[in-house]
Design a protein around this motif. Structure first.
Motif, short mmCIF file in Angstrom:
data_model
loop_
_atom_site.label_atom_id
_atom_site.label_comp_id
_atom_site.label_asym_id
_atom_site.label_seq_id
_atom_site.Cartn_x
_atom_site.Cartn_y
_atom_site.Cartn_z
N LEU A 1 0.79 -1.23 0.15
CA LEU A 1 -0.20 0.13 0.01
C LEU A 1 0.74 1.35 0.13
O LEU A 1 0.45 2.15 -0.51
CB LEU A 1 -1.01 -0.02 1.15
N ALA A 2 1.97 1.19 0.66
CA ALA A 2 2.88 2.34 0.50
C ALA A 2 3.92 2.36 -0.61
O ALA A 2 4.63 3.36 -0.95
CB ALA A 2 3.78 2.38 2.00
N ILE B 1 -2.36 -8.24 -1.91
CA ILE B 1 -2.40 -9.11 -0.44
C ILE B 1 -2.92 -8.32 0.85
O ILE B 1 -3.66 -8.81 1.68
CB ILE B 1 -0.92 -9.60 -0.20
N PRO B 2 -2.67 -7.04 0.71
CA PRO B 2 -3.11 -6.18 1.83
C PRO B 2 -4.62 -6.19 2.17
O PRO B 2 -5.13 -6.35 3.46
CB PRO B 2 -2.68 -4.80 1.52
N TYR B 3 -5.37 -6.25 0.84
CA TYR B 3 -6.76 -6.10 1.02
C TYR B 3 -7.28 -7.62 1.80
O TYR B 3 -8.35 -7.52 2.41
CB TYR B 3 -7.42 -6.01 -0.24
N GLY C 1 -19.69 -4.61 -0.71
CA GLY C 1 -20.39 -3.69 0.34
C GLY C 1 -21.27 -4.35 0.92
O GLY C 1 -21.66 -3.97 2.23
N ALA C 2 -22.12 -5.15 0.11
CA ALA C 2 -23.40 -5.89 1.00
C ALA C 2 -22.87 -6.77 1.86
O ALA C 2 -23.41 -7.06 3.04
CB ALA C 2 -24.01 -6.54 -0.08
N LEU C 3 -21.83 -7.52 1.63
CA LEU C 3 -21.38 -8.53 2.54
C LEU C 3 -20.51 -7.87 3.85
O LEU C 3 -20.65 -8.35 4.87
CB LEU C 3 -20.17 -9.40 1.91
N LEU C 4 -19.73 -6.71 3.57
CA LEU C 4 -18.90 -6.33 4.66
C LEU C 4 -19.57 -5.10 5.49
O LEU C 4 -19.37 -4.82 6.74
CB LEU C 4 -17.50 -5.64 4.35
N GLY C 5 -20.61 -4.32 4.68
CA GLY C 5 -21.04 -3.36 5.19
C GLY C 5 -19.93 -1.90 5.72
O GLY C 5 -19.05 -1.74 4.92
N ARG C 6 -20.33 -1.45 6.66
CA ARG C 6 -19.48 -0.20 7.14
C ARG C 6 -17.99 -0.79 7.54
O ARG C 6 -17.10 0.04 7.22
CB ARG C 6 -19.92 0.01 8.49
N ARG C 7 -17.94 -2.17 7.64
CA ARG C 7 -16.52 -2.76 7.90
C ARG C 7 -15.64 -2.51 6.79
O ARG C 7 -14.50 -3.08 6.90
CB ARG C 7 -16.60 -4.20 8.64
N ILE C 8 -15.97 -2.38 5.67
CA ILE C 8 -15.22 -2.31 4.42
C ILE C 8 -14.29 -1.33 4.45
O ILE C 8 -13.32 -1.42 3.77
CB ILE C 8 -16.15 -1.80 3.16
N GLY C 9 -14.35 -0.23 5.41
CA GLY C 9 -13.34 0.64 5.25
C GLY C 9 -11.95 0.03 5.91
O GLY C 9 -10.88 0.72 5.60
N ALA C 10 -11.96 -0.89 6.66
CA ALA C 10 -10.72 -1.42 7.38
C ALA C 10 -10.00 -2.18 6.22
O ALA C 10 -8.76 -2.30 6.35
CB ALA C 10 -11.15 -2.81 8.23
N ILE C 11 -10.36 -2.41 5.07
CA ILE C 11 -9.60 -3.10 3.85
C ILE C 11 -8.55 -1.91 3.57
O ILE C 11 -7.42 -2.28 3.07
CB ILE C 11 -10.50 -3.49 2.71
#
Length: 558
Positions: A389-390, A433-435, A545-555
């Motif tokens: 990511l970096a 891999i990070p995702y 988005g439907a599977l993770l909802g709001r937690r998708i931001g952690a990816i």
């Protein structure tokens, strides 16, 4: 624990670290080794063209990040502070820009900002002169704008997560001590958002500094990534592009370090997720629609490249008018009849499936090591899996080129000229891999470990426990990680443009670039091709988005 099992776990961690060392650290080392020649550095810093490219790239990064921060902070504060109409759909709506890379969206955006495009048609309609948005300084701001409209969801999702972790008791205590709303925002809430600013801002800053596709599509050649790309054909006689890549890597590290110094102070690190539930203010009457309108306005602005791409794909004539005058399917026929299109789709499918399998297997193993097995040194592996990511994609891509030229074993196995399947598949996988690690790691943290312990107590072995208990508990997270790895690999830009050497092996993005440069019907056919890619990625992100909802931001956290 069984000593043999623990030894096997450490062996798997060593093998994973060896893989990442060979296909992440070694390419970076190869670039640095090839490009670190004093004479080449002198040439870079004495050349007015190279200096201008670095300066323009840095300007794009800073301007884009400022735009993204302004958009994201406003939306995140509205989402966290108020209950309003349609709030439950807003986070999913904010994913809309991610269904199309800015590289592809630039095709449609040219129709909006061109000399006879939509904006200039409106300006001349109200008696104002035309503005050259795609020439001179206007081209710079156009690149920044389209990148900002694509990248703000990453920043927004990190800020929403950070706001959700703030204990509302802290603000209540400040209010009880007489702090005004302004003081509470600047003295309490904003300092506690440093982690979100660092996580989202660092990705946006480095991404926009090293972005190749958007400036290339706009013809903005005086930026370092495009200068590096244009030097590909001269690598054997002129290694200057390697030195430019080294300089980009150094500047990217400095940018991240500067953000870390400014935002990474830890005096407020004790303010983590509180015991009280965050209480949003419920809006009533017409006011409950005001935040909704703000979200809708931003979503509409970010959807403009997509809408323009659709217009360019379906319009027979769209010149000097606000809307297309005639609709046709001719461009889709032209795209299908082009010899690059169908092979590129098949090539991308092959590369992306391979990348998904590798990323899922390696990402699951890394998540188990870091979250479940808790081996000594796992923190270093966690940092290593987040490095993609970096590290700019352009750096990694040039590293693979350098490896095939410098090391005989790499040239024998990974030949970008004869067959880049494994080269591109591994390059895509390393970038994704990070995702997978973040998605599966989040699922493991939320899954009770007692269930696995119970399975072992009833005689289940480690492999049976893994496949019958652990992985089923994180199926949704695993699916999301795989979806992201596959879909973003399908539209990967930097690796595709650099590593695909022959037209027979072009992936989708390389074929799109070639199509867009064909005079006449080429740009319209490229728009039609881009619509297919946009529809595919939209379905993927909608499912995620439907599977993770709001937690998708952690990816998207680093």
């Amino acid at each position: 624990m069984n000593p043999f099992r623990r030894t096997l776990q450490y062996l798997m961690m060593a093998l994973l670290a060896l893989f990442l060392g060979a296909f992440l650290l070694l390419p970076v080392f190869t670039v640095v080794r090839t490009g670190c020649e004093p004479a080449l550095f002198r040439e870079v810093f004495l050349s007015p063209v190279c200096r201008e490219g670095l300066f323009n790239s840095l300007r794009i990064a800073l301007c884009t990040t400022a735009m993204v921060a302004a958009i994201s902070l406003t939306l995140a504060l509205l989402y966290d502070r108020f209950d309003f109409a349609g709030k439950e759909y807003c986070s999913l709506l904010m994913l809309l820009p991610m269904i199309l890379p800015p590289f592809v969206g630039a095709l449609g955006f040219q129709q909006i900002l061109g000399h006879y495009g939509v904006v200039n048609t409106i300006l001349t309609g109200v008696g104002l002169p035309r503005v050259d948005f795609l020439g001179g300084e206007g081209k710079f701001y156009s690149v920044c704008l389209i990148e900002a409209l694509h990248l703000y969801p990453i920043f927004y999702l990190n800020l929403v997560t950070a706001l959700g972790n703030i204990d509302p008791a802290l603000e209540e205590a400040a209010a009880n001590l007489g702090a005004t709303a302004r003081q509470r925002f600047f003295r309490v809430r904003l300092p506690l958002l440093r982690g979100g600013f660092l996580a989202g801002g660092s990705i946006v800053l480095v991404w926009s500094f090293t972005e190749l596709g958007t400036p290339l599509m706009f013809g903005y050649n005086r930026v370092t990534p495009v200068q590096v790309f244009n030097g590909l054909n001269e690598l054997e006689s002129n290694p200057l592009p390697y030195t430019l890549v080294v300089v980009m890597l150094a500047v990217s590290a400095l940018l991240y370090g500067a953000m870390k110094c400014v935002l990474g102070r830890t005096e407020n690190s004790g303010a983590v997720k509180g015991s009280m539930v965050s209480r949003s203010k419920k809006l009533r009457g017409w006011k409950r629609w005001m935040p909704t309108m703000v979200f809708a306005a931003v979503a509409l602005a970010s959807a403009l490249p997509h809408l323009a791409l659709l217009g360019g794909a379906f319009s027979l004539r769209w010149y000097g008018t606000i809307l297309p005058e005639q609709l046709t399917l001719e461009h889709f026929d032209n795209a299908l009849s082009n010899p690059l299109v169908l092979p590129s789709i098949l090539n991308s499918l092959r590369y992306s499936v391979l990348a998904m399998v590798l990323a899922v297997c390696l990402g699951v193993l890394a998540a188990l090591i870091c979250v479940r097995w808790r081996l000594k040194g796992a923190w270093a592996l966690d940092v290593l899996t987040m490095l993609p990511l970096a590290i700019p994609g352009l750096v990694v891509a040039f590293g693979y080129l350098g490896m095939t030229g410098r090391y005989a074993w790499a040239r024998a196995v990974f030949n970008p000229v004869e067959n880049p399947l494994w080269l591109l598949g591994i390059a895509y996988a390393v970038r994704r891999i990070p995702y997978v690690v973040r998605a599966v790691g989040a699922g493991l943290e939320q899954s009770p470990e007692e269930l696995e312990n119970a399975a072992r107590n009833f005689g289940a072995g480690p492999v049976r426990t893994l496949f019958k208990v652990t992985l089923p508990l994180v199926t949704a997270n695993l699916l999301v990680g795989g979806l992201f790895a596959f879909s973003f690999s399908m539209l990967e830009v930097s690796d595709s443009l650099v590593l695909a050497q022959k037209s027979a092996f072009y992936p989708i993005t390389k074929a799109l670039l070639d199509l867009s440069q064909i005079l006449g019907c080429g740009p319209a056919a490229a728009c039609a091709f881009g619509v297919w890619a946009m529809a595919f990625l939209a379905l993927t992100l909608g499912a995620a988005g439907a599977l993770l909802g709001r937690r998708i931001g952690a990816i998207f956290k680093f």
